[in-house]
Design a protein around this motif. Sequence first.
Motif, PDB file in Angstrom:
ATOM      1  N   SER A  14       0.824  -1.116  -0.036  1.00 18.05           N
ATOM      2  CA  SER A  14       0.003  -0.263   0.108  1.00 18.05           C
ATOM      3  C   SER A  14       0.848   1.332  -0.251  1.00 18.05           C
ATOM      4  O   SER A  14       0.743   2.099  -0.757  1.00 18.05           O
ATOM      5  CB  SER A  14      -0.992  -0.086   1.236  1.00 18.05           C
ATOM      6  OG  SER A  14      -1.802  -1.068   1.097  1.00 18.05           O
ATOM      7  N   MET A  17       2.477   1.630  -3.389  1.00 14.38           N
ATOM      8  CA  MET A  17       1.383   2.240  -4.328  1.00 14.38           C
ATOM      9  C   MET A  17       1.366   3.728  -4.313  1.00 14.38           C
ATOM     10  O   MET A  17       1.212   4.555  -5.135  1.00 14.38           O
ATOM     11  CB  MET A  17       0.052   1.521  -4.370  1.00 14.38           C
ATOM     12  CG  MET A  17       0.305  -0.001  -4.672  1.00 14.38           C
ATOM     13  SD  MET A  17       0.634  -0.211  -6.581  1.00 14.38           S
ATOM     14  CE  MET A  17       0.925  -1.915  -6.312  1.00 14.38           C
ATOM     15  N   VAL A  18       1.139   4.163  -2.804  1.00 18.18           N
ATOM     16  CA  VAL A  18       1.055   5.708  -2.635  1.00 18.18           C
ATOM     17  C   VAL A  18       2.376   6.283  -3.156  1.00 18.18           C
ATOM     18  O   VAL A  18       1.861   7.378  -3.694  1.00 18.18           O
ATOM     19  CB  VAL A  18       0.863   5.806  -1.104  1.00 18.18           C
ATOM     20  CG1 VAL A  18       0.765   7.316  -1.148  1.00 18.18           C
ATOM     21  CG2 VAL A  18      -0.734   5.138  -0.907  1.00 18.18           C
ATOM     22  N   ILE A  20       4.367   5.321  -5.558  1.00 22.81           N
ATOM     23  CA  ILE A  20       4.614   5.511  -6.803  1.00 22.81           C
ATOM     24  C   ILE A  20       3.281   6.466  -7.577  1.00 22.81           C
ATOM     25  O   ILE A  20       3.754   7.223  -8.358  1.00 22.81           O
ATOM     26  CB  ILE A  20       4.331   4.108  -7.666  1.00 22.81           C
ATOM     27  CG1 ILE A  20       5.369   3.020  -7.125  1.00 22.81           C
ATOM     28  CG2 ILE A  20       4.110   3.979  -8.988  1.00 22.81           C
ATOM     29  CD1 ILE A  20       5.306   1.540  -7.154  1.00 22.81           C
ATOM     30  N   ALA A  21       2.122   6.588  -6.957  1.00 19.57           N
ATOM     31  CA  ALA A  21       1.194   7.414  -7.420  1.00 19.57           C
ATOM     32  C   ALA A  21       1.509   9.013  -7.241  1.00 19.57           C
ATOM     33  O   ALA A  21       1.463   9.615  -8.162  1.00 19.57           O
ATOM     34  CB  ALA A  21       0.060   7.277  -6.671  1.00 19.57           C
ATOM     35  N   ILE A  22       2.466   9.126  -5.926  1.00 22.92           N
ATOM     36  CA  ILE A  22       2.899  10.617  -5.808  1.00 22.92           C
ATOM     37  C   ILE A  22       3.828  10.833  -6.945  1.00 22.92           C
ATOM     38  O   ILE A  22       4.176  12.085  -7.270  1.00 22.92           O
ATOM     39  CB  ILE A  22       3.373  10.743  -4.495  1.00 22.92           C
ATOM     40  CG1 ILE A  22       2.119  10.643  -3.462  1.00 22.92           C
ATOM     41  CG2 ILE A  22       4.064  12.024  -4.222  1.00 22.92           C
ATOM     42  CD1 ILE A  22       2.428  10.664  -1.930  1.00 22.92           C
ATOM     43  N   ILE A  24       4.268   9.604  -9.632  1.00 18.86           N
ATOM     44  CA  ILE A  24       3.821  10.021 -11.251  1.00 18.86           C
ATOM     45  C   ILE A  24       3.068  11.184 -11.219  1.00 18.86           C
ATOM     46  O   ILE A  24       3.417  11.971 -12.189  1.00 18.86           O
ATOM     47  CB  ILE A  24       2.858   8.823 -11.505  1.00 18.86           C
ATOM     48  CG1 ILE A  24       3.617   7.432 -11.691  1.00 18.86           C
ATOM     49  CG2 ILE A  24       1.936   9.194 -12.652  1.00 18.86           C
ATOM     50  CD1 ILE A  24       2.723   6.201 -11.698  1.00 18.86           C
ATOM     51  N   ILE A  25       2.371  11.685 -10.089  1.00 22.69           N
ATOM     52  CA  ILE A  25       1.853  12.999 -10.284  1.00 22.69           C
ATOM     53  C   ILE A  25       2.717  14.138 -10.223  1.00 22.69           C
ATOM     54  O   ILE A  25       2.482  14.941 -11.053  1.00 22.69           O
ATOM     55  CB  ILE A  25       0.838  13.014  -8.767  1.00 22.69           C
ATOM     56  CG1 ILE A  25      -0.669  11.980  -9.122  1.00 22.69           C
ATOM     57  CG2 ILE A  25       0.379  14.715  -8.853  1.00 22.69           C
ATOM     58  CD1 ILE A  25      -1.320  12.067  -7.715  1.00 22.69           C
TER      59      ILE A  25
END
Length: 48
Positions: A14, A17-18, A20-22, A24-25
């Motif tokens: 988890s 994933m957070v 990686i998301a940050i 990418i943003i």
Amino acid sequence: MTGGLTWDFVTWMSLAMVAIAIFIIVFLVYKVIALMNRDAEAHKNNEH
């Protein structure tokens, strides 16, 4: 409780994933800003 290892794995996934998301943003925002700056430079050069 024998589910400690599974909970750790799920927790780390988890968090990954957070993260990686940050990432990418932030990367996309940087690319958009760079593109806008390049576009502004092109328009400024065309005016002169």
